[in-house]
Motif scaffolding. Structure first.
Motif, short mmCIF file in Angstrom:
data_model
loop_
_atom_site.label_atom_id
_atom_site.label_comp_id
_atom_site.label_asym_id
_atom_site.label_seq_id
_atom_site.Cartn_x
_atom_site.Cartn_y
_atom_site.Cartn_z
N VAL A 98 0.83 -1.21 0.00
CA VAL A 98 0.00 0.00 0.00
C VAL A 98 0.87 1.25 0.00
O VAL A 98 0.47 2.29 -0.54
N SER A 99 2.07 1.17 0.59
CA SER A 99 2.96 2.32 0.60
C SER A 99 3.60 2.57 -0.76
O SER A 99 4.18 3.64 -1.00
N MET A 100 3.47 1.61 -1.68
CA MET A 100 4.13 1.72 -2.99
C MET A 100 3.17 1.79 -4.17
O MET A 100 3.57 2.22 -5.26
N THR A 101 1.92 1.36 -3.98
CA THR A 101 0.99 1.33 -5.11
C THR A 101 -0.42 1.67 -4.61
O THR A 101 -0.65 1.79 -3.41
N ALA A 102 -1.35 1.82 -5.54
CA ALA A 102 -2.72 2.20 -5.18
C ALA A 102 -3.39 1.09 -4.38
O ALA A 102 -3.17 -0.10 -4.62
N VAL A 103 -4.22 1.48 -3.43
CA VAL A 103 -4.94 0.52 -2.61
C VAL A 103 -5.82 -0.37 -3.48
O VAL A 103 -5.95 -1.57 -3.21
N ALA A 104 -6.43 0.20 -4.53
CA ALA A 104 -7.28 -0.59 -5.41
C ALA A 104 -6.52 -1.77 -6.01
O ALA A 104 -7.07 -2.87 -6.13
N TRP A 259 -13.62 3.86 -0.10
CA TRP A 259 -13.07 4.69 0.98
C TRP A 259 -11.93 5.57 0.46
O TRP A 259 -11.80 6.74 0.88
N MET A 260 -11.12 5.03 -0.43
CA MET A 260 -9.97 5.79 -0.94
C MET A 260 -10.43 6.98 -1.78
O MET A 260 -9.84 8.06 -1.73
N VAL A 261 -11.48 6.78 -2.55
CA VAL A 261 -12.02 7.89 -3.36
C VAL A 261 -12.62 8.96 -2.45
O VAL A 261 -12.37 10.16 -2.62
N ILE A 262 -13.40 8.53 -1.45
CA ILE A 262 -14.10 9.48 -0.57
C ILE A 262 -13.12 10.22 0.33
O ILE A 262 -13.19 11.46 0.48
N LEU A 263 -12.17 9.50 0.94
CA LEU A 263 -11.31 10.09 1.96
C LEU A 263 -10.01 10.67 1.42
O LEU A 263 -9.44 11.58 2.03
N HIS A 264 -9.52 10.13 0.30
CA HIS A 264 -8.21 10.56 -0.18
C HIS A 264 -8.20 10.97 -1.65
O HIS A 264 -7.15 11.29 -2.20
N ASN A 265 -9.35 10.94 -2.29
CA ASN A 265 -9.46 11.28 -3.70
C ASN A 265 -8.49 10.45 -4.55
O ASN A 265 -7.96 10.93 -5.55
N GLU A 266 -8.25 9.19 -4.15
CA GLU A 266 -7.39 8.27 -4.89
C GLU A 266 -8.26 7.51 -5.88
O GLU A 266 -8.84 6.47 -5.56
N ILE A 267 -8.39 8.05 -7.07
CA ILE A 267 -9.30 7.50 -8.08
C ILE A 267 -8.55 6.54 -8.99
O ILE A 267 -7.54 6.92 -9.61
N PRO A 268 -8.98 5.29 -9.09
CA PRO A 268 -8.30 4.34 -9.97
C PRO A 268 -8.41 4.76 -11.43
O PRO A 268 -9.37 5.44 -11.84
N SER A 269 -7.43 4.34 -12.23
CA SER A 269 -7.46 4.64 -13.65
C SER A 269 -8.54 3.81 -14.34
O SER A 269 -9.08 2.85 -13.77
N GLY A 270 -8.85 4.18 -15.58
CA GLY A 270 -9.87 3.46 -16.34
C GLY A 270 -9.52 2.00 -16.52
O GLY A 270 -10.38 1.11 -16.38
N ARG A 271 -8.25 1.70 -16.81
CA ARG A 271 -7.85 0.30 -17.00
C ARG A 271 -7.88 -0.47 -15.68
O ARG A 271 -8.19 -1.67 -15.66
N THR A 272 -7.56 0.20 -14.58
CA THR A 272 -7.65 -0.47 -13.28
C THR A 272 -9.09 -0.83 -12.96
O THR A 272 -9.39 -1.92 -12.47
N ILE A 273 -10.01 0.09 -13.25
CA ILE A 273 -11.43 -0.17 -13.02
C ILE A 273 -11.90 -1.32 -13.91
O ILE A 273 -12.63 -2.21 -13.46
N LEU A 274 -11.48 -1.31 -15.19
CA LEU A 274 -11.88 -2.37 -16.11
C LEU A 274 -11.33 -3.72 -15.65
O LEU A 274 -12.07 -4.72 -15.57
N GLY A 275 -10.03 -3.76 -15.33
CA GLY A 275 -9.44 -5.02 -14.87
C GLY A 275 -10.06 -5.49 -13.57
O GLY A 275 -10.33 -6.68 -13.40
N GLY A 276 -10.32 -4.54 -12.65
CA GLY A 276 -10.95 -4.89 -11.39
C GLY A 276 -12.36 -5.42 -11.57
O GLY A 276 -12.78 -6.35 -10.88
#
Length: 303
Positions: A98-104, A259-276
């Motif tokens: 988590v310290s190196m990459t997105a939580v998603a 939680w990451m979007v709401i609390l930290h504005n950490e929005i996953p990329s389009g490809r991350t959302i698609l893969g997820g």
């Protein structure tokens, strides 16, 4: 059968609430870590796992008494110790990843745990794999490939992704061990694993001193995220079918990026959302397909 007879019993509703509560507790781990101002990941691992181990030790003392708790630790054997080591590795890798990459990225890798376990069980235990499971495995590979390509393309940490990918592999090994030795008690294994991780982190941490606010966050990260989540799960999973417990557990993977979007504005990329989305669809398909055959079994290993 009457409609009333087909409704879940109060015991089942309690199990559902407890397992869902565990998923919610586990889901905000990444969000808490982002608030912690400590730069050294090993220091975070030390305090988090120390607090988690203490929480679980107190939980067992209250539930089983001093003698019962001692018996639980004595009865672990090498299979239980293997689970403890796996828990220590997973707890450590989660914080460092988590310290190196997105939580998603981390939690969506974790969503593939049941499918990694099914594949490893086929190799080690000879358990059959249905066509639905094979399809889900290939879908997960595709989804993970899309997520990884997105992260690397955005300059993401290869080491962070490697640590995140190691988590489901370790969990798969733990799952196969618990299938081979179903009497393993998870609570003492998780407690012992937390102390093992804390001890290892103590040899790597640059410093142990943290501010009061960070110490409070670390307490929440260890006791109320990791420890409480485990206590809720092992209590609730005994009351409901294992397939239902697994389905409820997917709430963690869904809520964590929210939680990451709401609390930290950490929005996953389009490809991350698609893969997820592909990974989660594969996981849901796999779990639902196994729900009926597993409906008469209670969840997980012993608490």
């Amino acid at each position: 059968m009457t409609q009333a007879a087909s409704l879940p019993s109060p015991r089942s509703w309690a199990g559902i609430a407890l397992v869902l509560g565990s998923a919610i507790a586990w889901s905000y781990g990444g969000a808490i870590q982002r608030f912690i101002g400590v730069a050294d990941g090993w220091t975070i691992v030390f305090w988090r796992c120390l607090f988690a181990g203490l929480f679980l030790a107190v939980f067992m003392l209250l539930r089983d008494g001093p003698r019962g708790t001692l018996r639980l630790f004595k009865a672990l054997g090498w299979p239980g110790l293997s689970i403890a080591v796996g828990f220590a590795l997973v707890s450590t890798f989660f914080v460092l990843a988590v310290s190196m990459t997105a939580v998603a990225n981390v939690v969506l890798f974790m969503a593939s745990i049941p499918l990694f376990a099914a594949l490893l069980a086929r190799i080690v235990l000879g358990e059959p794999i249905t066509p639905v499971t094979w399809g889900a495995i290939f879908a997960v590979i595709l989804g993970v490939g899309i997520m990884v390509s997105a992260s690397i393309g955005e300059g993401g940490s290869v080491l962070g992704l490697t640590l995140a990918a190691s988590i489901p592999a370790i969990f798969a090994c733990m799952t196969v061990i618990t299938r081979r030795y179903p009497g393993i008690r998870m609570t003492p294994a998780a407690c012992g694993g937390s102390f093992i991780a804390s001890a290892i982190a103590a040899t790597q941490a640059g410093a142990f001193a943290v501010g009061g606010q960070d110490l409070a966050l670390l307490f929440c990260f260890g006791a109320l995220n990791l420890g409480l989540g485990m206590a809720l799960y092992v209590t609730g999973a005994r009351l409901i079918p294992s397939a239902l417990a697994a389905l409820l557990g997917t709430a963690e993977m869904i809520l964590a990026p929210v939680w990451m979007v709401i609390l930290h504005n950490e929005i996953p990329s389009g490809r991350t959302i698609l893969g997820g989305a592909i990974v989660m669809a594969a996981l849901f398909t796999y779990l639902v397909s196994h729900a009926r055959p597993a409906s008469n079994r209670t969840g997980g290993a012993a608490a």
